[in-house]
Structure formats: C-alpha cells, structure tokens
Design an enzyme around this catalytic site. Structure first.
Site, PDB file in Angstrom:
ATOM      1  N   HIS A  66      40.127  32.354  34.192  1.00 47.18           N
ATOM      2  CA  HIS A  66      40.331  32.428  32.756  1.00 47.18           C
ATOM      3  C   HIS A  66      41.656  32.336  32.393  1.00 47.18           C
ATOM      4  O   HIS A  66      42.486  32.971  32.909  1.00 47.18           O
ATOM      5  CB  HIS A  66      39.605  33.939  32.464  1.00 47.18           C
ATOM      6  CG  HIS A  66      38.264  33.875  32.493  1.00 47.18           C
ATOM      7  ND1 HIS A  66      37.629  34.867  33.083  1.00 47.18           N
ATOM      8  CD2 HIS A  66      37.323  33.116  32.174  1.00 47.18           C
ATOM      9  CE1 HIS A  66      36.205  34.649  33.148  1.00 47.18           C
ATOM     10  NE2 HIS A  66      36.001  33.547  32.517  1.00 47.18           N
ATOM     11  N   GLU A  69      44.385  35.314  31.760  1.00 43.54           N
ATOM     12  CA  GLU A  69      44.505  36.260  32.802  1.00 43.54           C
ATOM     13  C   GLU A  69      45.551  35.907  33.613  1.00 43.54           C
ATOM     14  O   GLU A  69      45.589  35.706  34.857  1.00 43.54           O
ATOM     15  CB  GLU A  69      43.148  36.508  33.313  1.00 43.54           C
ATOM     16  CG  GLU A  69      42.164  36.918  32.650  1.00 43.54           C
ATOM     17  CD  GLU A  69      40.660  37.023  33.221  1.00 43.54           C
ATOM     18  OE1 GLU A  69      40.707  36.651  34.563  1.00 43.54           O
ATOM     19  OE2 GLU A  69      39.706  37.275  32.517  1.00 43.54           O
ATOM     20  N   ARG A 124      40.704  31.508  26.785  1.00 44.00           N
ATOM     21  CA  ARG A 124      40.106  32.129  28.133  1.00 44.00           C
ATOM     22  C   ARG A 124      39.350  30.844  28.776  1.00 44.00           C
ATOM     23  O   ARG A 124      39.386  30.554  29.935  1.00 44.00           O
ATOM     24  CB  ARG A 124      39.171  33.016  27.409  1.00 44.00           C
ATOM     25  CG  ARG A 124      37.969  33.349  28.313  1.00 44.00           C
ATOM     26  CD  ARG A 124      36.698  34.114  27.746  1.00 44.00           C
ATOM     27  NE  ARG A 124      35.577  34.323  28.307  1.00 44.00           N
ATOM     28  CZ  ARG A 124      35.552  35.402  29.569  1.00 44.00           C
ATOM     29  NH1 ARG A 124      36.581  36.143  29.709  1.00 44.00           N
ATOM     30  NH2 ARG A 124      34.464  35.134  30.042  1.00 44.00           N
ATOM     31  N   HIS A 194      40.606  37.865  39.106  1.00 42.42           N
ATOM     32  CA  HIS A 194      40.866  37.878  37.759  1.00 42.42           C
ATOM     33  C   HIS A 194      41.390  39.134  37.144  1.00 42.42           C
ATOM     34  O   HIS A 194      41.933  39.834  38.101  1.00 42.42           O
ATOM     35  CB  HIS A 194      39.253  38.118  37.227  1.00 42.42           C
ATOM     36  CG  HIS A 194      38.502  36.825  37.291  1.00 42.42           C
ATOM     37  ND1 HIS A 194      37.854  36.072  36.231  1.00 42.42           N
ATOM     38  CD2 HIS A 194      37.865  35.994  38.376  1.00 42.42           C
ATOM     39  CE1 HIS A 194      36.990  35.210  36.832  1.00 42.42           C
ATOM     40  NE2 HIS A 194      37.030  35.060  38.067  1.00 42.42           N
ATOM     41  N   GLU A 268      39.054  42.256  40.036  1.00 44.99           N
ATOM     42  CA  GLU A 268      39.777  42.381  38.308  1.00 44.99           C
ATOM     43  C   GLU A 268      40.934  43.218  38.607  1.00 44.99           C
ATOM     44  O   GLU A 268      41.040  44.402  38.685  1.00 44.99           O
ATOM     45  CB  GLU A 268      38.481  43.116  37.449  1.00 44.99           C
ATOM     46  CG  GLU A 268      37.354  42.414  37.169  1.00 44.99           C
ATOM     47  CD  GLU A 268      37.285  41.245  36.297  1.00 44.99           C
ATOM     48  OE1 GLU A 268      38.374  41.109  35.751  1.00 44.99           O
ATOM     49  OE2 GLU A 268      36.280  40.606  36.230  1.00 44.99           O
TER      50      GLU A 268
END
Lengths: 306, 94
Positions: A66, A69, A124, A194, A268
């Site tokens: 993405h 990020e 994104r 991510h 994440e």
C-alpha cells in the site's frame, strides 16, 4: 546511492539506485534481479540476500503493498542493511545468511509509492487503469487468487478496496505471484510488511475458517510478538486475519499459505493511530529495530523446523 | 513534495458499539468524502471496534455535527494532517 538514508524516507529513484549500490557493494551476499515491471513501466527489483549455496531454503519478504504505508519500504531497506552490516559479526544473522536466503522485494506498489511522493501522500492503490472506468488503481492486497473478491473487497473500481477486474490483474501482483510460484520448492516462509495498527496476522483473512496449522502459527506469532516487545515494549496483537482485524479476500498471505508456504504472516507495523501513515522519520530506527527481532525470530524458527 | 497539501484535514477515531453505530457510519460515508484508515473500508466495520478515518477540510464541520448529533463517541486523532505530514520528516540523521 546519493541521498539515501536508512533513517529517512527515500523516494523511489533513491531506493532504485540503492538496490543497485547495495548489491554491487556486497556481491558475496546480495544479488539483484528484476521480476517484472509495473503498470507505468518501472522495474521491480528483487534482492536475494544470503551466502551462495546449493538447495538453500528461503524466506520471501515484501514491502510497500500500500503506497502510503511508508514505514514498510523503510523496513525492507533496514533489513538488508542489517544483514550486510552484521554478517560475520553477529552469530544469528551469520547463521541465517549461511543457511537461508532472504528474497526481499523493497517496494511492491512502486507506481503508487511514486504517486505518494509527487501528487497525493495518502494514495493507497496501484495506478493502473482498466476498461469501463475512469477510476484509477486496484488494491494489490485484494488482487490475489485467494477467495478473490468474495469478502471484504469491492468490485467498484472507485473504492479503496477494489479487487481489480480479475485475480492477478495487476502487473505487480502477477510478477510477485509468478516469482513465488517459480520458487515454491525453496520458499519456506512468506512475510509481507504493512502498517499501521501493530498486528501480526496469519491466514485466513478470506474466510473465518482456521488453517490446519493454526495452533502452530498462533504459537509462533505469540512468541514473535513477545520477542518484538522486548526492545521498546511495543505491544502487538496477533491472530488469524479474519477475526483479528476483519475479513478480506484476495490477500497475499492467504494466497502464499494456500500455495503451500506454511509460515505466512502479515505484519502491521507502528503505530496505533497517533501518526497513522505519517510515522515520523525519528521512529524509523526503533520501529525497524524491534521488527528485526521479529523477523529474526521467525527465521530461527524456520531453520529449526525444516 | 508537491501535490495535495491536506491543510485542515482531520483524522477521527469513532468508537463503534453496535449495528446502529455501523449504520450511522454507512450513512455518513455515503454523503461525505471519507478515507478509511482502519478498517480499510466502511463495509468492514465491526461492532465493538474503533474506526479511524480521514476527512477533508470542507467536510469536517458536517462530520463533527453528525457524530455529535447521533451521540457517537469519538476523538480527533490528528487535528491537522498537514502538520503531521510535515513533521514526518523530523529525522536529525544526516
């Protein structure tokens, strides 16, 4: 590479030059190859990190699915730096690089990343166009052939979670999937980086069902986030994607697992909302340092569970 | 860095308790330009969760009025996104 810094966010041109430089400066440890091109024609470079040897198992890690990020590509660069910096000086990394290869894809969604630097920091998706719509971009993490577009994804090209017109419709996801398919016999773990929300997820996200390896993956995730927290006390939650975060079909971790790569995880990274996608550069070092502990824990586990 | 500047844009965190709250956020998203940060889209909001989203400057008063009128519990995570984006380049490393 001119202007490159591991504690700054680097634009794509700098990262691209860095891939060339880090490979040429460490020919005994790193080789660079191209696995495809993006929708806008940029080359997707993959770094193979490890001492050359026959029949080595491998861990595949990608960053930058993405575009917004930014901490994610920063980590992939950090990982490569730590590998070459500590090889021969730190026993664990030395053992990893002698017994394992790491395939590192520093930025998957290069076009989107470029767009965040030039036009819209909050972009994104990819930057592809498709017939029948003027809206741009597909969510690459909804574009894999894993329950494609069945749950938690949108068929509307204007949505941020658009799954694309078909599974692997994006040149970037197709290139990644082709590489993994062609190297399935050696790849023992798949890691995709991510941000944000501090989680470590494993399959499945496309369904509420649990994998047959759920107990083992849960135990490994629990131990990994515990290790990550030892450095700065950063707390990660963990679990299967669908219940831990939300159901989402077409993700790369689910796809990799169903290809037979048992140790398939999504990270994440920081933070939990204070900065969101705009994590300050001063947080790159602590974030990457603690994430290194997690990746090294998984690498060690993979080595011990051939 | 060029392009969009995000001046005056806010990031909200809404505490979602039940289906009624979810329906309200669906209604909000259908009439305003909302960029969901977590979860990724309005369709993924679950009961007993938090929802983070970005709102463009011209929609902020509408969104805040909506949240307050419907007694949705919320906080402002980022009060001016532009400031946060400028601050992301805070490294002292050369």
């Amino acid at each position: 590479a001119t202007g490159h810094s591991y504690e700054k966010y680097n634009n794509w041109e700098t990262i691209e030059a860095w891939t060339q430089q880090v490979a040429s400066e460490n020919p005994d440890l790193i080789s660079r190859s191209a696995i495809g091109t993006t929708f806008e024609g940029r080359t997707m470079y993959l770094l193979k990190v490890g001492k050359p040897g026959p029949n080595k198992p491998a861990i595949f890690m990608d960053c930058g699915f993405h575009a917004r990020e930014w901490i994610s590509p920063a980590f992939c660069q950090w990982f490569v730096r730590e590998a070459v910096r500590t090889y021969g000086r730190e026993i664990h990394m030395t053992e990893f690089l002698e017994k394992l290869d790491f395939y590192v894809l520093p930025v998957v969604n290069i076009d989107g990343y470029v767009y965040t630097w030039t036009k819209n920091r909050m972009w994104r998706k990819t930057r592809s166009t498709h017939d029948g719509t003027t809206c741009i971009g597909t969510d690459p993490n909804r574009n894999f052939d894993a329950g494609w577009c069945k749950l938690g994804a949108s068929r509307n090209p204007c949505d941020e979670t658009y799954c694309g017109p078909a599974a692997e419709s994006e040149k970037e996801t197709k290139a990644l999937a082709n590489f993994i398919r062609n190297n399935l016999s050696s790849i023992k773990a798949y890691l995709t980086i991510h941000s944000y929300s501090q989680m470590m997820l494993y399959p499945y996200s496309y369904d509420y069902k649990l994998t047959e390896d759920n107990v083992e993956l849960n135990a490994l995730a629990k131990a990994t986030v515990k290790e990550l927290a030892t450095l700065h006390g950063t707390k990660y939650t963990y679990g299967p994607g669908a219940t831990t975060i939300y159901p989402a079909a077409g993700g790369s971790d689910d796809w990799a697992y169903d290809q037979g790569i048992k140790y398939s995880f999504t990270f994440e990274l920081r933070d939990k909302g204070r900065y969101g996608f705009a994590l300050p550069e001063s947080k790159i070092r602590p974030t990457c340092e603690e994430t290194m502990l997690a990746i090294k824990h998984i690498a060690n586990y993979v080595l011990e569970h051939p | 860095h060029s392009g969009e500047h995000f001046e005056g844009e806010k990031v909200f965190r809404v505490f979602v308790e039940d289906e009624n709250h979810i329906n309200l956020l669906h209604a909000l998203a259908s009439t305003n330009q909302i960029d969901f940060w977590k979860p990724d889209s309005v369709t993924q909001i679950k009961p007993h969760s938090t929802v983070d989203f970005r709102v463009e400057a011209e929609d902020i008063s509408t969104v805040e009025d909506f949240l307050e009128q419907n007694e949705l519990q919320y906080e402002v995570l980022i009060s001016n996104l532009r400031s946060i984006l400028e601050a992301q380049f805070d490294s002292q490393v050369r």
